[in-house]
Write an enzyme that holds these catalytic residues in place. Structure first.
Site, PDB file in Angstrom:
ATOM      1  N   GLY A 182       7.859   3.663  10.536  1.00 53.85           N
ATOM      2  CA  GLY A 182       7.623   2.456   9.768  1.00 53.85           C
ATOM      3  C   GLY A 182       8.580   2.394   8.587  1.00 53.85           C
ATOM      4  O   GLY A 182       9.330   3.348   8.323  1.00 53.85           O
ATOM      5  N   PHE A 183       8.576   1.253   7.889  1.00 50.91           N
ATOM      6  CA  PHE A 183       9.378   1.153   6.653  1.00 50.91           C
ATOM      7  C   PHE A 183       8.735   0.176   5.687  1.00 50.91           C
ATOM      8  O   PHE A 183       9.374  -0.375   4.817  1.00 50.91           O
ATOM      9  CB  PHE A 183      10.831   0.761   6.980  1.00 50.91           C
ATOM     10  CG  PHE A 183      11.006  -0.660   7.490  1.00 50.91           C
ATOM     11  CD1 PHE A 183      10.605  -1.005   8.765  1.00 50.91           C
ATOM     12  CD2 PHE A 183      11.572  -1.640   6.686  1.00 50.91           C
ATOM     13  CE1 PHE A 183      10.763  -2.305   9.239  1.00 50.91           C
ATOM     14  CE2 PHE A 183      11.732  -2.945   7.140  1.00 50.91           C
ATOM     15  CZ  PHE A 183      11.329  -3.281   8.425  1.00 50.91           C
ATOM     16  N   GLY A 184       7.431  -0.027   5.836  1.00 49.51           N
ATOM     17  CA  GLY A 184       6.697  -0.941   4.952  1.00 49.51           C
ATOM     18  C   GLY A 184       6.142  -0.206   3.752  1.00 49.51           C
ATOM     19  O   GLY A 184       6.617   0.873   3.379  1.00 49.51           O
ATOM     20  N   ASN A 185       5.125  -0.790   3.177  1.00 52.86           N
ATOM     21  CA  ASN A 185       4.531  -0.265   1.950  1.00 52.86           C
ATOM     22  C   ASN A 185       4.049   1.184   2.071  1.00 52.86           C
ATOM     23  O   ASN A 185       4.258   2.002   1.179  1.00 52.86           O
ATOM     24  CB  ASN A 185       3.367  -1.199   1.576  1.00 52.86           C
ATOM     25  CG  ASN A 185       2.540  -0.660   0.453  1.00 52.86           C
ATOM     26  OD1 ASN A 185       1.489  -0.080   0.689  1.00 52.86           O
ATOM     27  ND2 ASN A 185       3.017  -0.805  -0.746  1.00 52.86           N
ATOM     28  N   VAL A 186       3.430   1.509   3.203  1.00 51.82           N
ATOM     29  CA  VAL A 186       2.870   2.848   3.385  1.00 51.82           C
ATOM     30  C   VAL A 186       3.980   3.888   3.516  1.00 51.82           C
ATOM     31  O   VAL A 186       3.976   4.928   2.843  1.00 51.82           O
ATOM     32  CB  VAL A 186       1.927   2.862   4.610  1.00 51.82           C
ATOM     33  CG1 VAL A 186       1.429   4.265   4.897  1.00 51.82           C
ATOM     34  CG2 VAL A 186       0.758   1.902   4.402  1.00 51.82           C
ATOM     35  N   ALA A 187       4.980   3.588   4.372  1.00 48.50           N
ATOM     36  CA  ALA A 187       6.114   4.500   4.569  1.00 48.50           C
ATOM     37  C   ALA A 187       6.860   4.694   3.249  1.00 48.50           C
ATOM     38  O   ALA A 187       7.278   5.808   2.904  1.00 48.50           O
ATOM     39  CB  ALA A 187       7.055   3.930   5.630  1.00 48.50           C
ATOM     40  N   TRP A 188       7.008   3.609   2.495  1.00 47.14           N
ATOM     41  CA  TRP A 188       7.705   3.663   1.202  1.00 47.14           C
ATOM     42  C   TRP A 188       7.008   4.630   0.230  1.00 47.14           C
ATOM     43  O   TRP A 188       7.650   5.508  -0.350  1.00 47.14           O
ATOM     44  CB  TRP A 188       7.784   2.235   0.624  1.00 47.14           C
ATOM     45  CG  TRP A 188       8.154   2.163  -0.815  1.00 47.14           C
ATOM     46  CD1 TRP A 188       9.407   2.331  -1.334  1.00 47.14           C
ATOM     47  CD2 TRP A 188       7.275   1.915  -1.915  1.00 47.14           C
ATOM     48  NE1 TRP A 188       9.347   2.198  -2.700  1.00 47.14           N
ATOM     49  CE2 TRP A 188       8.064   1.943  -3.092  1.00 47.14           C
ATOM     50  CE3 TRP A 188       5.909   1.661  -2.033  1.00 47.14           C
ATOM     51  CZ2 TRP A 188       7.508   1.741  -4.360  1.00 47.14           C
ATOM     52  CZ3 TRP A 188       5.358   1.449  -3.289  1.00 47.14           C
ATOM     53  CH2 TRP A 188       6.155   1.494  -4.430  1.00 47.14           C
ATOM     54  N   ASP A 244      -2.775  -5.330   4.375  1.00 47.88           N
ATOM     55  CA  ASP A 244      -2.562  -4.393   5.490  1.00 47.88           C
ATOM     56  C   ASP A 244      -1.199  -4.811   6.062  1.00 47.88           C
ATOM     57  O   ASP A 244      -0.412  -5.457   5.359  1.00 47.88           O
ATOM     58  CB  ASP A 244      -3.703  -4.500   6.518  1.00 47.88           C
ATOM     59  CG  ASP A 244      -3.720  -3.355   7.522  1.00 47.88           C
ATOM     60  OD1 ASP A 244      -4.254  -2.293   7.206  1.00 47.88           O
ATOM     61  OD2 ASP A 244      -3.179  -3.504   8.640  1.00 47.88           O
ATOM     62  N   LYS A 266     -12.865  -5.675   7.791  1.00 46.12           N
ATOM     63  CA  LYS A 266     -11.434  -5.885   8.073  1.00 46.12           C
ATOM     64  C   LYS A 266     -11.242  -7.320   8.510  1.00 46.12           C
ATOM     65  O   LYS A 266     -12.126  -7.901   9.152  1.00 46.12           O
ATOM     66  CB  LYS A 266     -10.973  -4.954   9.200  1.00 46.12           C
ATOM     67  CG  LYS A 266      -9.467  -4.770   9.238  1.00 46.12           C
ATOM     68  CD  LYS A 266      -9.054  -3.631   8.316  1.00 46.12           C
ATOM     69  CE  LYS A 266      -7.556  -3.509   8.186  1.00 46.12           C
ATOM     70  NZ  LYS A 266      -7.197  -2.267   7.472  1.00 46.12           N
TER      71      LYS A 266
HETATM   72  O1  2IT Z   1      -6.492   0.406   6.140  1.00 46.50           O
HETATM   73  C1  2IT Z   1      -6.742   0.378   4.929  1.00 46.50           C
HETATM   74  O2  2IT Z   1      -7.445   1.226   4.384  1.00 46.50           O
HETATM   75  C2  2IT Z   1      -6.158  -0.728   4.142  1.00 46.50           C
HETATM   76  N1  2IT Z   1      -5.449  -1.547   4.706  1.00 46.50           N
HETATM   77  C3  2IT Z   1      -6.487  -0.872   2.695  1.00 46.50           C
HETATM   78  C4  2IT Z   1      -7.825  -1.490   2.518  1.00 46.50           C
HETATM   79  C5  2IT Z   1      -8.176  -1.837   1.092  1.00 46.50           C
HETATM   80  O3  2IT Z   1      -9.230  -2.484   0.934  1.00 46.50           O
HETATM   81  O4  2IT Z   1      -7.459  -1.501   0.164  1.00 46.50           O
END
Ligand code: 2IT
Length: 444
Positions: free
Chosen positions: A235-241, A164, A124
């Site tokens: 949230g309202f970013g990529n994951v929430a979307w 992320d 990370k």
């Molecule tokens: O927390 C995660 O799994 C991500 N931010 C995606 C990591 C990735 O390498 O696609």
């Protein structure tokens, strides 16, 4: 007992690294029984080795803002564990980023990636830089400055960063462009790339889609269906979307999204063009959801979290520790059916303990949100083969992977009374794979 001692020594060695210690503690408690059944792990120091990152890069990132003033941020890359494959994991640009948060994320990533069944180790990276209020040119210069230091340490078979919080396709594009220039190669060292230069279809949707596929499995195990259920998303970013899109496609009603400013409650459900509007909101860079309430004439709750609403399913999709024991109790009192973390470590340790103790249907981020990195793994495969798969092919593979992860959680997490402890299931399944790979490769 043994794991308790290791934990104490870790607390003494890394005082104040609360998020990292929280993540380690959860895993060590989950694996205690299986660890005690494997004396060979103790002799090989598997826990002592698995809890420490292989290495950490920390560096200064000087960059010039639009006024010609020099700004300085701190950059990191934590290469946590490569027993299973090259280091793999996202990049977070957010004011809250510290070494502790990136160590917790790298640690979680190691087990998450093991669960995907793909050959990826854990890593990370990120910076305390925030894209909020920055011009496009400033974001580009920052991304380039970050890569000018990091490029030596990453590569398609060494360490493959992705996005992320605060890092989407724009930032990946700028980082990949500079990486390519310095490394003089076009081998796909990042994932989450644009479709025109090696990205994969479905990668933007994958974390949310995979999360919903996992929730569908959890419900199915109980004889339930997602259709007709109300869902609170934070949230309202990529994951929430992605989560809102798939949940609404499957006939659920998503009634909340949130930002640092508060949350909105839309009783008619966030679907159709309202989901696309989430992308517009994100693109403003203001990091607020209040404009949604104004545009669609719904209620906005300033400074509050969505967990106070009565819903069937609660999905934290924003950041770590965003749902605490009081929130969990409120959801339980309101008759919640299922809580699943799509953010990494979205619930506090106290909230997790409460839910497991009460036998609530709950699953942790490292299982639920693994579809994001799994699809990154599929992007790596396509790059290595120099070809691209169709949307249907990627989605089918993602779906299969999420079903497999759910199955692993059931196998390792089912308790004698029939309750599926997904926290234990995910931690034990992930740990066993990494531990066995480490055993096979000797002391390195
Ligand atoms: O927390 C995660 O799994 C991500 N931010 C995606 C990591 C990735 O390498 O696609």
């Amino acid at each position: 007992m043994k794991t308790e001692l290791i934990l104490q020594s870790l607390e003494a060695k890394h005082p104040g690294e609360h998020e990292y210690l929280q993540a380690v503690k959860e895993v060590l408690h989950s694996i205690e029984d299986v660890y005690n059944e494997h004396p060979e792990f103790e002799k090989a120091g598997i826990i002592e080795r698995i809890v420490e990152p292989d290495r950490i890069f920390t560096f200064k990132i000087p960059w010039v803002d639009d006024n010609g003033k020099v700004q300085v941020n701190i950059g990191y890359r934590v290469q946590f564990n490569n027993a299973i494959g090259p280091y793999k994991g996202g990049t977070r640009f957010h004011a809250s980023v510290t070494l502790s948060s990136l160590k917790f994320l790298g640690f979680e990533q190691t087990f998450k990636n093991a669960l995907t069944t793909l050959p990826m180790g854990g890593g990370k990276g990120g910076s305390d830089f925030s894209i909020r209020g920055k011009s496009n040119a400033e974001v580009m210069r920052f991304c380039q400055a970050y890569i000018m230091e990091l490029w030596r340490h990453i590569g398609p078979d060494t360490d493959v960063p992705a996005g992320d919080i605060g890092v989407g396709s724009r930032e990946i594009g700028y980082m990949y462009g500079m990486f390519k220039k310095l490394a003089r190669e076009n081998t796909g060292t990042f994932t989450g790339k644009g479709l025109d230069y090696g990205g994969s279809l479905i990668r933007p949707e994958a974390t949310g889609f995979g999360g919903i596929y996992f929730v569908v499995n959890m419900l199915k195990e109980k004889g339930l269906d997602i259709k007709g259920k109300t869902v609170a998303v934070s949230g309202f970013g990529n994951v929430a979307w992605g989560a809102a899109l798939k949940a609404s496609q499957l006939g659920a009603k998503v009634v909340t999204i949130s930002g640092p400013d508060g949350y909105i409650y839309d009783p008619n459900g966030i679907s159709g063009e309202k989901i696309n509007y989430m992308l517009d909101l994100r693109a403003t860079g203001d990091d607020i959801v209040a404009p949604y309430a104004e545009k669609y004439g719904v209620e906005f709750f300033p400074g509050k979290r969505p967990w106070q609403q009565k819903v069937d399913i609660a999905l934290p999709c924003a950041i770590q520790n965003e749902l605490d024991d009081k929130d969990a109790q409120l959801l339980i009192n309101n008759g919640v059916t299922c809580i699943a973390e799509i953010s990494n470590m979205g619930c506090t340790a106290e909230a997790v303990d409460l839910m497991v103790e009460k036998g609530i249907l709950f699953a942790p981020g490292k299982a639920v949100n693994a579809g994001g990195v799994a699809t990154s793994g599929l992007e790596m495969s396509q790059n290595a083969m120099h070809l691209s798969w169709t949307e249907e092919e990627v989605d089918a593979k993602l779906h299969q992977i999420m079903n497999d992860i759910h199955q692993q959680c059931v196998i390792y997490g089912k308790q004698p009374n029939g309750y599926i402890n997904y926290v234990k299931g995910a931690n034990v399944a992930g740990f066993m794979k990494v531990a066995q790979a480490m055993m096979a490769q000797g002391v390195v």
